[in-house]
Design a protein around this motif. Structure first.
Motif, PDB file in Angstrom:
ATOM      1  N   UNK A   1       0.828  -1.206   0.000  1.00 48.89           N
ATOM      2  CA  UNK A   1       0.000   0.000   0.000  1.00 48.89           C
ATOM      3  C   UNK A   1       0.864   1.258   0.000  1.00 48.89           C
ATOM      4  N   UNK A   2       1.916   1.247   0.804  1.00 43.78           N
ATOM      5  CA  UNK A   2       2.813   2.410   0.833  1.00 43.78           C
ATOM      6  C   UNK A   2       3.567   2.563  -0.483  1.00 43.78           C
ATOM      7  N   UNK A   3       3.968   1.464  -1.075  1.00 42.24           N
ATOM      8  CA  UNK A   3       4.664   1.518  -2.361  1.00 42.24           C
ATOM      9  C   UNK A   3       3.748   2.104  -3.437  1.00 42.24           C
ATOM     10  N   UNK A   4       2.488   1.716  -3.407  1.00 45.55           N
ATOM     11  CA  UNK A   4       1.520   2.289  -4.364  1.00 45.55           C
ATOM     12  C   UNK A   4       1.380   3.784  -4.135  1.00 45.55           C
ATOM     13  N   UNK A   5       1.321   4.202  -2.902  1.00 43.12           N
ATOM     14  CA  UNK A   5       1.210   5.647  -2.588  1.00 43.12           C
ATOM     15  C   UNK A   5       2.441   6.392  -3.087  1.00 43.12           C
ATOM     16  N   UNK A   6       3.616   5.796  -2.945  1.00 35.67           N
ATOM     17  CA  UNK A   6       4.856   6.398  -3.439  1.00 35.67           C
ATOM     18  C   UNK A   6       4.786   6.575  -4.950  1.00 35.67           C
ATOM     19  N   UNK A   7       4.320   5.565  -5.657  1.00 34.72           N
ATOM     20  CA  UNK A   7       4.220   5.652  -7.118  1.00 34.72           C
ATOM     21  C   UNK A   7       3.246   6.741  -7.538  1.00 34.72           C
ATOM     22  N   UNK A   8       2.125   6.861  -6.859  1.00 33.87           N
ATOM     23  CA  UNK A   8       1.147   7.911  -7.162  1.00 33.87           C
ATOM     24  C   UNK A   8       1.763   9.287  -6.944  1.00 33.87           C
ATOM     25  N   UNK A   9       2.480   9.462  -5.846  1.00 35.66           N
ATOM     26  CA  UNK A   9       3.102  10.765  -5.570  1.00 35.66           C
ATOM     27  C   UNK A   9       4.175  11.100  -6.591  1.00 35.66           C
ATOM     28  N   UNK A  10       4.918  10.110  -7.058  1.00 36.12           N
ATOM     29  CA  UNK A  10       5.931  10.368  -8.086  1.00 36.12           C
ATOM     30  C   UNK A  10       5.274  10.793  -9.396  1.00 36.12           C
ATOM     31  N   UNK A  11       4.164  10.191  -9.749  1.00 39.47           N
ATOM     32  CA  UNK A  11       3.436  10.589 -10.967  1.00 39.47           C
ATOM     33  C   UNK A  11       2.907  12.011 -10.815  1.00 39.47           C
ATOM     34  N   UNK A  12       2.352  12.325  -9.665  1.00 39.31           N
ATOM     35  CA  UNK A  12       1.856  13.696  -9.423  1.00 39.31           C
ATOM     36  C   UNK A  12       2.988  14.712  -9.504  1.00 39.31           C
ATOM     37  N   UNK A  13       4.150  14.358  -8.947  1.00 41.20           N
ATOM     38  CA  UNK A  13       5.306  15.248  -9.016  1.00 41.20           C
ATOM     39  C   UNK A  13       5.692  15.479 -10.477  1.00 41.20           C
ATOM     40  N   UNK A  14       5.713  14.427 -11.277  1.00 39.63           N
ATOM     41  CA  UNK A  14       6.050  14.552 -12.697  1.00 39.63           C
ATOM     42  C   UNK A  14       5.071  15.437 -13.437  1.00 39.63           C
ATOM     43  N   UNK A  15       3.802  15.305 -13.145  1.00 40.85           N
ATOM     44  CA  UNK A  15       2.787  16.168 -13.776  1.00 40.85           C
ATOM     45  C   UNK A  15       2.994  17.625 -13.386  1.00 40.85           C
ATOM     46  N   UNK A  16       3.266  17.839 -12.101  1.00 41.93           N
ATOM     47  CA  UNK A  16       3.498  19.219 -11.646  1.00 41.93           C
ATOM     48  C   UNK A  16       4.718  19.820 -12.332  1.00 41.93           C
ATOM     49  N   UNK A  17       5.765  19.042 -12.469  1.00 47.13           N
ATOM     50  CA  UNK A  17       6.994  19.536 -13.118  1.00 47.13           C
ATOM     51  C   UNK A  17       6.740  19.854 -14.583  1.00 47.13           C
ATOM     52  N   UNK A  18       6.017  18.978 -15.278  1.00 45.24           N
ATOM     53  CA  UNK A  18       5.726  19.227 -16.691  1.00 45.24           C
ATOM     54  C   UNK A  18       4.841  20.451 -16.851  1.00 45.24           C
ATOM     55  N   UNK A  19       3.869  20.618 -15.968  1.00 46.20           N
ATOM     56  CA  UNK A  19       2.992  21.793 -16.027  1.00 46.20           C
ATOM     57  C   UNK A  19       3.777  23.065 -15.754  1.00 46.20           C
ATOM     58  N   UNK A  20       4.694  23.003 -14.790  1.00 49.90           N
ATOM     59  CA  UNK A  20       5.520  24.182 -14.480  1.00 49.90           C
ATOM     60  C   UNK A  20       6.459  24.499 -15.634  1.00 49.90           C
TER      61      UNK A  20
END
Length: 150
Positions: free
Chosen positions: A123-142
């Motif tokens: 469950x924690x590993x899945x949460x880590x993967x979701x946060x990494x994807x969100x970080x990537x989206x934020x970086x691309x948007x910025x």
């Protein structure tokens, strides 16, 4: 042999209890940390990954090794049972069955520690993967916002 016989349950339960304590402590810490993490504070993916995955190795190690601790307790319990039977001189099936049943409780306790540890780790590993994807989206948007800025 008497020392082992007297302290086997205490030792196995103590080790598994300590492993459970570590797991619970790190799971709570990780859930709280991941719930309040500020993704914008990280400039590099590697730094984010290091922060997100901290202590996950301990949780995974407990999940992977708790059954072996239980199995070790079971093996020692069976060893003690056979030792007692050998020194008793008589073969009492009830004594054998009781000894084996008591020995198997260590394996059950090991599994009782391991299964939730692996569930929480996944469950924690899945949460880590979701946060990494969100970080990537934020970086691309910025980056897109910066490149379209005149």
């Amino acid at each position: 042999m008497e020392f082992l016989k007297a302290n086997l349950d205490l030792g196995v339960i103590g080790v598994l209890g300590f492993m459970s304590f570590l797991t619970v402590a790190f799971v709570i810490e990780r859930y709280l940390h991941l719930a309040r993490i500020d993704l914008a504070a990280y400039d590099h993916l590697e730094d984010l990954e290091l922060d997100l995955t901290r202590h996950l190795t301990v949780i995974a190690s407990v999940g992977a090794n708790a059954p072996y601790v239980g199995l070790l307790g079971t093996v020692f319990g069976i060893l003690i049972t056979f030792y007692d039977i050998g020194h008793g001189g008589t073969l009492d099936t009830a004594a054998v069955m009781v000894g084996l049943a008591l020995a198997l409780k260590a394996t059950a306790l090991g599994l009782l520690v391991a299964i939730p540890s692996i569930v929480f780790y996944n469950a924690l590993l899945r949460r880590v993967e979701v946060l990494k994807v969100r970080w990537g989206r934020q970086r691309r948007a910025a980056d897109a916002a910066v490149s379209t800025d005149p």
